[in-house]
Design a protein around this motif. Structure first.
Motif, PDB file in Angstrom:
ATOM      1  N   UNK A 145       0.801  -1.475   0.036  1.00  0.00           N
ATOM      2  CA  UNK A 145       0.124  -0.011  -0.041  1.00  0.00           C
ATOM      3  C   UNK A 145       0.956   1.373  -0.021  1.00  0.00           C
ATOM      4  N   UNK A 146       1.901   1.277   0.876  1.00  0.00           N
ATOM      5  CA  UNK A 146       2.915   2.368   0.719  1.00  0.00           C
ATOM      6  C   UNK A 146       3.479   3.079  -0.388  1.00  0.00           C
ATOM      7  N   UNK A 147       3.721   1.985  -1.237  1.00  0.00           N
ATOM      8  CA  UNK A 147       4.393   2.076  -2.377  1.00  0.00           C
ATOM      9  C   UNK A 147       3.319   2.210  -3.749  1.00  0.00           C
ATOM     10  N   UNK A 148       2.127   2.222  -3.546  1.00  0.00           N
ATOM     11  CA  UNK A 148       1.199   2.309  -4.861  1.00  0.00           C
ATOM     12  C   UNK A 148       1.054   3.808  -5.202  1.00  0.00           C
ATOM     13  N   UNK A 149       1.040   3.885  -6.661  1.00  0.00           N
ATOM     14  CA  UNK A 149       1.022   5.138  -7.382  1.00  0.00           C
ATOM     15  C   UNK A 149      -0.114   5.221  -8.122  1.00  0.00           C
ATOM     16  N   UNK A 150      -1.316   5.820  -7.969  1.00  0.00           N
ATOM     17  CA  UNK A 150      -2.510   5.677  -8.563  1.00  0.00           C
ATOM     18  C   UNK A 150      -2.248   6.231 -10.122  1.00  0.00           C
ATOM     19  N   UNK A 151      -2.788   5.320 -11.142  1.00  0.00           N
ATOM     20  CA  UNK A 151      -2.385   5.385 -12.451  1.00  0.00           C
ATOM     21  C   UNK A 151      -3.804   5.059 -13.120  1.00  0.00           C
TER      22      UNK A 151
END
Length: 227
Positions: A145-151
């Motif tokens: 979760x901490x590394x997710x980047x919404x794309x």
């Protein structure tokens, strides 16, 4: 396939009216009793039943009828269909190339952030994922979760713009209908992504220490020491 015509009595009516076949031949072909065929011919059975041409229905050929008319002992054979209709294939699940699967959580995060009204079932269908994964990303319990980047899933090639628009439109219409029916409080609307992002920024700003106050306090403390 059955070895009898689809509508035996209607077929018998036509054969009685249009051929010189015997009652026994018609009965054998239609799967009826010869006395029943005789009753049809006399008008005592199947009164009002409209005859059906077995030739036009591809259940009997003219050649078979002619063979029967020439030989009373000949028993006609039901025609086999020339075309076999295959059962429709079930739609295969959406396939996502292996190289793009690692981007799927980012796409889920994008939809959750920008279109929170879209239900998990629609997201799962759109991106070929599971409700468990979507829920984990929603409540930030996902392992990464901490590394997710919404794309944008369209930009990632995980779905088409049309499919995404349809999912969003369908979810919006459903929510509007529920609001109109009083099942959802109109005041409890979903905040747009811009508002959500601004709220996050404000929260981070409030949580950050006031540097000016720290320096002022530090300086003030120094003056008192000098005094």
């Amino acid at each position: 396939m059955s070895d009898r015509p689809l509508m035996p009595k209607a077929t018998a009516v036509w054969l009685i009216d249009n051929t010189a076949l015997s009652f026994d031949q018609i009965a054998d072909f239609c799967g009826l009793h010869s006395l029943e065929v005789k009753g049809i011919a006399d008008g005592d059975v199947a009164a009002g039943v409209r005859g059906i041409d077995p030739i036009s229905q591809h259940q009997l050929t003219r050649e078979e009828i002619e063979k029967g008319e020439k030989d009373e002992d000949y028993r006609m054979k039901l025609s086999k269909p020339k075309t076999i209709v295959a059962a429709p294939k079930k739609k295969a699940p959406r396939y996502t190339p292996l190289s793009r699967r690692q981007e799927r959580p980012n796409a889920i995060a994008w939809i959750v952030r920008n279109h929170p009204e879209v239900p998990d079932s629609q997201i799962a269908k759109l991106l070929g994922t599971t409700k468990t994964t979507i829920q984990a990303i929603r409540d930030k319990s996902h392992w990464n979760s901490s590394n997710l980047e919404p794309q944008d899933p369209v930009a990632l090639g995980l779905c088409s713009q049309f499919d995404l628009d349809m999912a969003v439109s369908k979810a919006s219409e459903k929510r509007a209908a529920m609001e109109a029916a009083g099942k959802i409080d109109e005041g409890a609307r979903l905040a747009p992504a811009a508002e959500t992002e601004k709220a996050d920024e404000d929260e981070r700003s409030n949580a950050a220490p006031d540097i000016d106050k720290i320096f002022a306090n530090f300086g003030g403390g120094g003056d008192s020491d000098n005094d």
